[in-house]
Design an enzyme around this catalytic site. Sequence first.
Site, PDB file in Angstrom:
ATOM      1  N   ASP A   1       0.845  -1.215   0.000  1.00  0.00           N
ATOM      2  CA  ASP A   1       0.000   0.000   0.000  1.00  0.00           C
ATOM      3  C   ASP A   1       0.872   1.253   0.000  1.00  0.00           C
ATOM      4  OD1 ASP A   1       0.688  -0.371   2.722  1.00  0.00           O
ATOM      5  OD2 ASP A   1      -1.240   0.381   3.450  1.00  0.00           O
TER       6      ASP A   1
ATOM      7  N   LEU B   1      -4.826  -6.969  13.027  1.00  0.00           N
ATOM      8  CA  LEU B   1      -6.181  -6.817  12.481  1.00  0.00           C
ATOM      9  C   LEU B   1      -6.606  -5.354  12.500  1.00  0.00           C
ATOM     10  CD1 LEU B   1      -7.918  -9.967  14.028  1.00  0.00           C
ATOM     11  CD2 LEU B   1      -6.830  -9.716  11.787  1.00  0.00           C
TER      12      LEU B   1
ATOM     13  N   ASP C   1      -5.371   0.398   5.803  1.00  0.00           N
ATOM     14  CA  ASP C   1      -6.121  -0.004   7.000  1.00  0.00           C
ATOM     15  C   ASP C   1      -7.275   0.959   7.281  1.00  0.00           C
ATOM     16  OD1 ASP C   1      -4.134  -1.839   7.101  1.00  0.00           O
ATOM     17  OD2 ASP C   1      -3.205  -1.096   8.953  1.00  0.00           O
TER      18      ASP C   1
END
Length: 383
Positions: free
Chosen positions: A33, A123, A172
Amino acid sequence: MRDTFCQRFGENETPIQTYFAPGRVNLIGEHIDYNGGLVMPMAIEQGIKAYVRPSTEPVFRMQTLQSDGELLLDWTMPNFEKRKAAWQNYPLGVIDLLMRNNWQWSGGLEILLESTLPIGSGLSSSAAIEVLTSYILLDQAADERIKDRIQIAKWCQEVENEFVGVKCGIMDQFAVAMGQEGQAMLLACDTLAYQYVPFSPPNYTLLLLNTNKERKLADSKYNERKASCEQALAQLQMAYPQLEHLCAASPDAWKELSDHVLQRRTRHVISEQQRVVAAKGALANGDWHFFGNLMTASHRSLQHDYEVTGKELDAVVNAALEEESCLGARMTGAGFGGCAIALVRSENEQAFIEQVSNKYQAATGLNLSVLASRKAGAGVGLL
Ligand code: ADP
Ligand code: MG
């Protein structure tokens, strides 16, 4: 929850509202990214809930069930010095940035956070707490900019980059802000062009395998990898001045770099980009076996070329791949611990978990925690 809330903030009649921000997994496209690449994240069902009660005092108060202490901020003379309790700097950075962007509100807020997301496990609980805080502040102040979820993601990335000091890409925060039920996302991190792609493998479940290995080195190594990519790009740009980012380099461009380490880092970036494009095709064709193979190939590249996996993630992925019921497995997130994901035939889920947990424990001495993401989750919102 009302009782716990009132024990902490006191009793009154004002209704408590509930907001939620999900965590995310990255299905494929890791560590690209920040190289302008195409990535495929997905919001999950697990996330952070915020119980929110407005008050008339011009004070912001936030507590969390996951940690001690309170973030306290007086709107009339806000102190944006970094706090000792690390968790408080995520919401504090968000408030600081919003205020510098003309966010205004005179009322106070009392907020209690409760997470169903393992924290610091890859996560993206950090993006969840950032996006959740931004969303609550914009909503409470009836600020129109709440509709611009991409702007929210950009602000939160800036907070994590500048205030918290982790030089993460946009993925994210984007996934947490923009998630939609049942859908993964394809996001081009250079232009922020995106599309939703349905993700619901028939007869297979996406399992989240938490290594419970602390990612102690993750942030410093993350910034180190990012610096290597910048170095590789600068070298390649001497020969190709038009090259805008590393993911746009041709398949063999890594061979032109002088340094062996930079060569391998760049080979990961370029090959990972190709795997994301292939994964998009696999989803379109419903070819889940191919999708699984791409996940595994991604892990091997992160293991050998990018060197961000570590003993625990390798142990869990290796154990997962020994199971006939597993189509593919890979680490997700920054690496060096945290979570792996595996695509597992649903009817064999229990046996898979048992086998993999035992092997993981034998190899590392650590316990494996397993969560299932049965469907892609929705993005941040008021429940
Ligand atoms: P990840 O984003 O993979 O979960 P990070 O290290 O980036 O891991 O972020 C984890 C940090 O985010 C925690 O150490 C904590 O400071 C903060 N955090 C996340 N969720 C919560 C929560 N519910 N309560 C308090 N702090 C949280
Ligand atoms: Mg994070």
